[in-house]
Design a protein around this motif. Structure first.
Motif, PDB file in Angstrom:
ATOM      1  N   THR A 170       1.243   7.336  -0.063  1.00  0.00           N
ATOM      2  CA  THR A 170       1.251   6.003   0.530  1.00  0.00           C
ATOM      3  C   THR A 170       2.544   5.251   0.237  1.00  0.00           C
ATOM      4  N   ALA A 171       3.184   5.556  -0.900  1.00  0.00           N
ATOM      5  CA  ALA A 171       4.418   4.850  -1.267  1.00  0.00           C
ATOM      6  C   ALA A 171       5.521   5.097  -0.256  1.00  0.00           C
ATOM      7  N   ILE A 172       5.606   6.310   0.237  1.00  0.00           N
ATOM      8  CA  ILE A 172       6.651   6.635   1.217  1.00  0.00           C
ATOM      9  C   ILE A 172       6.506   5.767   2.460  1.00  0.00           C
ATOM     10  N   GLY A 173       5.273   5.603   2.911  1.00  0.00           N
ATOM     11  CA  GLY A 173       5.039   4.772   4.088  1.00  0.00           C
ATOM     12  C   GLY A 173       5.344   3.309   3.834  1.00  0.00           C
ATOM     13  N   ALA A 174       4.988   2.828   2.650  1.00  0.00           N
ATOM     14  CA  ALA A 174       5.207   1.415   2.325  1.00  0.00           C
ATOM     15  C   ALA A 174       6.691   1.081   2.236  1.00  0.00           C
TER      16      ALA A 174
END
Length: 457
Positions: A170-174
């Motif tokens: 999820t961090a990559i998307g954020a």
């Protein structure tokens, strides 16, 4: 086997930290998708544009409802099968979860696009915010599939014993979303359209990274042709195990509609924009507690299956203390610095006038949420979702919705923001009742059956 023994004999609080902190951060990162959009649009496009985004907020609850149903239900079964050493069933739990989330999210996308106008009317869109809401809505609806898939990949990576890697999904998307918001909204002046595309592209990259981890063997899933054989019993079980999450998310979406309708009546776009900020701030309370609940799921599930009921309850107590402590920190920040938080969202003078006292009213008993949110998912971890459904239904629907309509008759617009803390206080009482009853039941089993195992039916 070593990992299973650690669940039963390892030091409890370090283990809770190991699994809960990355899960909580992962959910917070998911929430950043919406909050970052609001910060940029609120600062660069004004109150009506911010209201348009707020109107669309139920969309994300709907998308997450189906995604969490499949990811939470499937990963719970995955953990049970892993504890029993049933690799084929572990693989099928993943495969069926993936198929279900694809079907559900594609159907949701089609539904949202076909009925865009009537859905926005139900959402409570105002005339001045309609143009912004429709532009944002149509693009974000295209990202339903990526939202659901990223949730499934994140959960299965996490329960494979790699919570930090799951967080990275999820961090990559954020991070992508933040960068693209700066480029599209602030740099290119694309407004709400730019914010929407930033969100969808971020979700797409999260999905691609999650798929890479699974297909390249970085999880306990072993991909083969049989992995994606649809099984009716397994699919039903996944849905039933994750159904409480569906209830919770859809209830939150319904509440957004009710809030927007009432706030639009009592204060127009300004009041709706105030709620946009309040709901974003509330996310920082709910998501850490939910993350801790997800993090302790394999600990609670393994010990429950092994009949280690005292350790099950000890996990709940220690996780509750941790959750309440985090919630208290957020509560202090909100109560002491409401003006600064408002300013971060580009608040106008009108928003400041009604926003600061309403923030304090809405968050007045926030620390108890750390316990209430944990209890709702604790019962799912021991395959007893009924108390979770009851608590969620009462807190978010049966108590809250009438209060949103009744309290403003006494306190005007301030009454709308007081509805949530009153509902939360009632939910706390019910949560304590269920926990005390479950503790007596489990300790009674120990007294009569010793270390007898109680597996979910």
């Amino acid at each position: 086997m070593k990992e299973r023994n650690d669940f039963s004999t390892g030091k409890l609080f370090p283990m809770i930290l190991k699994y809960s902190v990355p899960a909580a951060i992962s959910l917070l990162i998911t929430a950043i998708y919406n909050i970052v959009d609001r910060v940029f649009v609120g600062n660069f496009n004004g109150t009506s544009a911010l209201a348009g985004l707020s109107i669309c907020f139920p969309l994300f609850y709907m998308m997450m409802a189906f995604g969490l149903t499949c990811s939470a239900g499937g990963s719970s079964l995955f953990s049970l099968f892993a504890g029993k050493g049933e690799q084929q069933n572990m693989n099928r739990a993943f495969g069926n979860s993936l198929i279900l989330v694809v079907v559900f999210e594609l159907l949701l996308t089609a539904f949202l696009l076909l009925f865009a106008d009537p859905i926005l009317q139900v959402f409570g869109v105002t005339e001045t915010a309609y143009e912004y809401a429709l532009a944002y809505y149509r693009i974000v609806a295209l990202g339903c599939l990526f939202q659901g898939l990223s949730q499934v990949f994140c959960d299965f990576v996490r329960v494979s014993g790699k919570p930090i890697m799951g967080m990275c999904v999820t961090a990559i998307g954020a991070v992508t979303n933040i960068i693209l918001d700066a480029v599209f909204v602030a740099g290119l002046d694309w407004g709400v359209t730019g914010a929407a595309w930033a969100t969808v592209i971020g979700q797409l990259l999260s999905t691609l990274f999650g798929a890479y981890l699974v297909w390249k063997g970085h999880t306990k899933v072993e991909i083969s042709r049989d992995t994606f054989a649809l099984d009716a019993w397994l699919s039903r079980t996944i849905i039933s195990c994750g159904f409480a999450f569906w209830i919770a998310q859809m209830a939150m979406g319904l509440i957004s509609l009710v809030y927007n309708s009432q706030l639009g009546q009592y204060g127009g776009d300004t009041a709706i924009s105030v709620y946009a900020v309040v709901s974003s701030m509330m996310t920082f309370v709910i998501m850490p507690a939910s993350g801790i609940s997800q993090g302790i799921q394999p600990i609670v599930g393994n010990n429950f299956g092994a009949g280690n009921y005292k350790r099950v309850m000890a996990t709940l107590y220690q996780a509750s203390a941790f959750s309440v402590a985090i919630t208290c920190v957020i509560w202090v920040i909100v109560m002491v610095f409401p003006e600064a938080i408002r300013a971060a969202f580009g608040a106008s003078e009108d928003m400041m006038a009604i926003g600061v006292p309403d923030v304090r009213a809405n968050f007045c008993i926030t620390p108890i949420l750390g316990f209430v949110m944990l209890v709702t998912t604790f019962f799912q971890s021991i395959a007893k979702p009924a108390p979770s459904i009851v608590i969620t239904f009462l807190r978010q629907i049966l108590f809250l919705i009438p209060l949103i309509y009744i309290l403003p008759l006494v306190w005007d617009i301030n009454g709308i923001f007081m509805a949530q803390p009153v509902s939360d206080a009632l939910a706390l009482i019910i949560s304590i009742f269920f926990v005390v009853r479950e503790k007596r039941h489990l300790y009674g089993l120990l007294n009569h059956k010793g270390e007898a195992s109680l597996m979910p039916s």
